[in-house]
Each structure stands twice: as C-alpha cells, then as structure tokens.
Design a protein around this motif. Structure first.
Motif, PDB file in Angstrom:
ATOM      1  N   SER A  51       1.675   9.145  -0.090  1.00 42.91           N
ATOM      2  CA  SER A  51       1.004   8.944  -1.402  1.00 42.91           C
ATOM      3  C   SER A  51       1.798   9.766  -2.383  1.00 42.91           C
ATOM      4  O   SER A  51       2.092  10.679  -2.231  1.00 42.91           O
ATOM      5  CB  SER A  51      -0.311  10.042  -1.138  1.00 42.91           C
ATOM      6  OG  SER A  51      -0.999   9.927  -2.105  1.00 42.91           O
ATOM      7  N   THR A 101      -1.938   0.197  -3.063  1.00 41.39           N
ATOM      8  CA  THR A 101      -1.572   0.398  -1.411  1.00 41.39           C
ATOM      9  C   THR A 101      -0.602  -0.417  -1.177  1.00 41.39           C
ATOM     10  O   THR A 101      -0.125  -1.636  -1.783  1.00 41.39           O
ATOM     11  CB  THR A 101      -2.822   0.053  -0.762  1.00 41.39           C
ATOM     12  OG1 THR A 101      -2.578   0.311   0.701  1.00 41.39           O
ATOM     13  CG2 THR A 101      -3.092  -1.293  -0.782  1.00 41.39           C
ATOM     14  N   ASN A 109      -6.094   2.808  -2.238  1.00 45.69           N
ATOM     15  CA  ASN A 109      -4.875   2.962  -2.775  1.00 45.69           C
ATOM     16  C   ASN A 109      -4.117   4.082  -2.608  1.00 45.69           C
ATOM     17  O   ASN A 109      -2.997   4.331  -3.349  1.00 45.69           O
ATOM     18  CB  ASN A 109      -4.842   2.475  -4.311  1.00 45.69           C
ATOM     19  CG  ASN A 109      -5.330   1.044  -4.568  1.00 45.69           C
ATOM     20  OD1 ASN A 109      -4.601   0.169  -3.725  1.00 45.69           O
ATOM     21  ND2 ASN A 109      -6.235   0.593  -5.511  1.00 45.69           N
ATOM     22  N   ARG A 111      -2.508   5.289   0.135  1.00 44.43           N
ATOM     23  CA  ARG A 111      -1.068   5.056   0.629  1.00 44.43           C
ATOM     24  C   ARG A 111      -0.034   3.955  -0.129  1.00 44.43           C
ATOM     25  O   ARG A 111      -0.179   2.888  -0.037  1.00 44.43           O
ATOM     26  CB  ARG A 111      -1.303   4.718   2.066  1.00 44.43           C
ATOM     27  CG  ARG A 111      -1.891   5.744   2.874  1.00 44.43           C
ATOM     28  CD  ARG A 111      -2.701   5.520   4.234  1.00 44.43           C
ATOM     29  NE  ARG A 111      -2.109   4.591   4.874  1.00 44.43           N
ATOM     30  CZ  ARG A 111      -2.740   4.501   6.279  1.00 44.43           C
ATOM     31  NH1 ARG A 111      -4.132   4.701   6.507  1.00 44.43           N
ATOM     32  NH2 ARG A 111      -2.116   3.502   6.987  1.00 44.43           N
ATOM     33  N   ASN A 112       0.358   4.585  -1.337  1.00 41.02           N
ATOM     34  CA  ASN A 112       1.187   3.710  -2.225  1.00 41.02           C
ATOM     35  C   ASN A 112       2.677   3.658  -2.224  1.00 41.02           C
ATOM     36  O   ASN A 112       3.368   3.274  -2.952  1.00 41.02           O
ATOM     37  CB  ASN A 112       0.677   3.758  -3.510  1.00 41.02           C
ATOM     38  CG  ASN A 112       1.100   5.134  -4.047  1.00 41.02           C
ATOM     39  OD1 ASN A 112       1.064   5.862  -3.585  1.00 41.02           O
ATOM     40  ND2 ASN A 112       1.532   5.139  -5.271  1.00 41.02           N
TER      41      ASN A 112
END
Length: 484
Positions: A51, A101, A109, A111-112
């Motif tokens: 992240s 994401t 979102n 974990r982008n």
C-alpha cells in the motif's frame, strides 16, 4: 544540543519489509536512524502487494522520529535536503492521484502496489520476449517478469475494467515518493532505464517497442503522462522542493530540497562503488574496476563501464542509471535474505533457538559461531568442508540471472531425518555456499576481506561448484522426463 550553524540531510530508504530514515551531517556522519515495518499481502502464490499510503505513513513516522524529538536538538530549519530510494515496485493511482487497487482478491484500493518480487506477469513477460525487439538487448536479451512493463501488460489484460480504464498514472515506487514529497511529476532515469525499458541512448520512450507489445496507444496519452514526461538524473533537485502538505506530514520546512530518487540497490551500489581500498587511489579504486554486491531480500551485483557491454542474461547496459554517461550492468538473485529466513524459520528447531537467543539476528550470530566450533571439534581446517554431502540449488523463487528463468525451483541433496541444531547449522551453511556460488556503508574507507586461497579449500569449492552446476542440469532432466 546540535550546533546552530550545522546543516543536516535526511535519507529515506524503503526496502521490501520496512521503511527507514537517517539524519546525516554534511560530511556523511549518521546521527539518528529509525525503522518502521511496512505491510505486504501475499494472499495467493506469486502475488505480492503493498500500500502506498502505508509506506508513506511509515516514511513520515521515521522522518519525524529522527529529528523531531526535543531531546535530540536537531531543529527542522537546519534540515537542508531529503532524498529517497526504494524498491522498484509498481504504484498505481487513479485520475485523482489516489490509490487504485492492483489486487484481484481485494475490492478496496488500499493494495495499490505490485511488489517487485510479484511474479504474476509470467505469460506477459514471455509474450514480450517473443517479439525479440532490439530494446530487449538492454535487459540481457530477456525482460524479467519483475520489471514494470510486463506488470503493466498484465493489468491491461487481466484487470481492464477495474484498473486499466481508471488509471491516472503509474509510478516506480522511488518516483512515487518524490512525487508525494513535492507534487512534481519528475521521474528518475535510474528507474526508467532499469525497470521501464526507457531508451536512455536516445533519451525517449521507445514507440516501436511499445507498439510491438500493444501498449503504445495507452501510454503515449498527454505526452507520456502516465509513465513519465520528464526524466531526470538521480540527485537532481526536484522543482519546488518539499510541498507544504508533505512538509507538514514529515515535520520539515516547505521548500526543503528534494533529490531525484534512485532504486534502493542502485543507491547502495553508488555508495559502495565510492568506497576506497588501501591506498585510496590507483587502478583498483576506479569506479569501472569494481563490482558492488548489494544484499537484502534479494541481491544485486553491479558494475560500471565507460562503453556499453551487452551480455546474455545480464541486465543492462543501462546508461546514466547511477552516474551520468557511465553504463550499468546488473545481475542478481530474486531471493537471498528472504530465502535465508525461510530456510531457518521452517526448520523444526528454529523456535527453540529464537527463544534461547531472543532475535532472528542473534540466531544467525549463534549459528556462525556454532559452525566454527564444529569445524574445530572435527579437526577440519575449514568450516566449509562440513557440507561435503549436503548441497542446495537456491532458486526457490526462480532465477533472475544469468538463466533468466522464473520457473526454476529450489533443490536439496543430502537430507536426513535429523532435526537438531547441528542440522540447522549445516543447512544454513550449505545455503550460504549456494548463494555465494550463484553470486560468482556510505562512501569512505573499505576493509578488504581476503579469501582463503589454500589449495585444499579451493579444490573443495571447485568440486562444490561442479555439483552446483550438475543440480541445474538434473532439474532440467527431470522436466524433460515429466513432459514425456
């Protein structure tokens, strides 16, 4: 208290598992450091996600700690510059410059980031390599699925509606950190040439290459805004310096100079190549006569040349990547430090040693001492002879170079049912020998550690190397048998 006339710099390093910051004097003395862990999601094999908000939060915490405590006596007015390096992971933002994401298994979102060691883009890398485009000559003839272009293609092919149609921009993590610090969209040629197939010779994105893999129309929009309009040299001051928002988050002064970023291993290579051996000058201390090995979760082996050198399976030559007008060649292994931890922590007696010694680092120190003592007890002149019947092929996460094969697996020969401390120590030693076989501080003075060149030790390692080579051939033979 600090001298009111002194000036200081802040260095930020974001590795695979943590963010860290250091307060450094103008002559290179490190005064304060702070480390904060960062989170990685590994919810399915070969998928590793992070992240950008989590990382930036950890960075801000570290920076504020190293000088913000009133007892340290380092006022922010005396911080004259900040620089960032980080892993070469892919950061994805939407058109509002907010996280978007990259995870098929998560709807939010957060974990982008696709982490560098994520291997989801295997088919995309194979497709790109099948083009045999001339730009591939600058990555050893074969693009790695750890690089950014295969990941971009994966997102287009597998998350088109969820991600690709909503993307505002893509960043290499080091460039994201300078963007977050300044609001300016200036990218480092270090990341661009090493991980994004940027044409450093012609100082432009290769339209022909991107057309050949189906990404040209998507990425050329607004003068390459999604992947970088302005590519500059590492260390160059970013326009405007630290933004007001970032200054507040970091606890620094607005306008503080921000340096163009580098990939973490490449920043380490710059420092290590600048070290001087005995004498401090001469042929042996030229930048182009050294090899830097930077070790962490993975390991990178780097050298600089005045002219381009193309070698199969070796990344590069990357022009300007570390030093302007010099070419970088880079080899390495995807899993070294992380593999060491895996091998130790999955052994039956590891928890016992951890309880006895208190930390992972102290377990390693104990094993080093244990091996030396074991060699003395057995009357061996070298501890390396303890693994005469234990051998490891270390590509548990594929081979980065020179074989460039993400599908290679780890191998061990010589296993027994023994599960005591001695067995763990021998597995650790055999792994270190395998990593060293595969491999075959800041600028300042260097300590030279010379190898044991006695004939019996050299002969032993040569025979171990022949076993190492045979293990690779054996694995290929097993594949041919099973394919029928």
């Amino acid at each position: 208290m600090a001298n009111n006339d002194a000036t200081f710099l802040v260095g930020v390093d974001v590795g695979t598992g943590s963010a860290r910051a250091a307060l450094v004097t103008s002559n290179g003395e490190v005064l304060q450091t702070c480390v904060k862990p960062i989170r990685t999601w590994n919810t399915q094999p070969n998928y590793y996600e992070q992240s950008s908000e989590d990382i930036w939060s950890a960075v801000c915490d570290c920076v504020k700690v190293i000088f913000g405590n009133v007892t340290t006596g380092y006022p922010k007015e005396q911080i004259k510059g900040i620089g960032f390096d980080a892993t070469c992971s892919l950061v994805v933002l939407d058109t509002e410059m907010q996280p978007l994401t990259v995870s098929p298994s998560a709807k939010d979102n957060q974990r982008n980031i696709i982490l560098w060691m994520d291997h989801r883009a295997e088919e995309e890398a194979r497709f790109i390599n099948a083009t045999h485009h001339k730009m591939l000559n600058y990555v050893g003839g074969s693009i790695s699925l750890e690089m950014e272009v295969p990941k971009l293609l994966w997102l287009k092919l597998h998350m088109y509606s969820e991600v690709w149609t909503k993307v505002g921009t893509f960043y290499d993590l080091p460039d994201y950190l300078t963007y977050r610090a300044t609001g300016a969209d200036q990218r480092s040629i270090c990341s661009a040439v090493c991980k994004w197939n940027y044409d450093a010779e012609n100082q432009c994105w290769s339209e022909d290459f991107l057309k050949s893999i189906g990404l040209f129309e998507d990425l050329r929009v607004d003068n390459w805004r999604r992947i970088g309009t302005q590519i500059i040299t590492p260390g160059t001051p970013i326009d405007g310096g630290l933004s007001r928002k970032a200054a507040q988050e970091l606890g620094l002064q607005p306008g503080t100079a921000v340096a163009c970023s580098m990939i973490d291993a490449h920043a380490g290579a710059l420092a290590l190549l600048g070290c001087q051996g005995p004498g401090g000058s001469g042929e042996d201390n030229k930048l182009t006569t050294k090899l830097a090995i930077i070790c962490g979760t993975s390991s990178c082996h780097m050298s600089l040349t005045k002219m381009p050198v193309l070698a199969s399976g070796i990344w590069g030559p990357y022009k300007h990547a570390i030093i302007p007008d010099l070419y970088l060649n880079e080899a390495g292994q995807s899993a070294t430090g992380v593999l060491m931890d895996y091998m130790l922590q999955t052994h039956p007696c590891y928890e016992q040693l951890l309880k006895e010694h208190g930390s992972n680092g102290k377990v390693y120190a104990f094993l080093n001492t244990f091996l030396h003592e074991s060699a003395k007890k057995r009357g061996e002149g070298s501890l390396h002879r303890l693994t005469i019947d234990l051998h490891i092929w270390p590509d548990f996460h594929g081979n980065r170079s020179p074989l460039a094969d993400p599908n290679l697996k780890g191998m061990m020969s010589g296993l027994t049912m023994t599960k005591d401390v001695e067995n763990l120590a021998l597995v650790y030693l055999a792994l270190m020998q395998a990593l060293a076989t595969a491999a075959t501080g800041m600028g300042g003075s260097a300590t030279v550690v010379k190898p044991d060149l006695s004939n019996n030790v050299r002969d032993y390692h040569e025979r171990k190397y022949r076993v190492f080579q045979r293990m690779y051939l054996d694995q290929r033979g097993y594949e041919r048998i099973m394919k029928g």
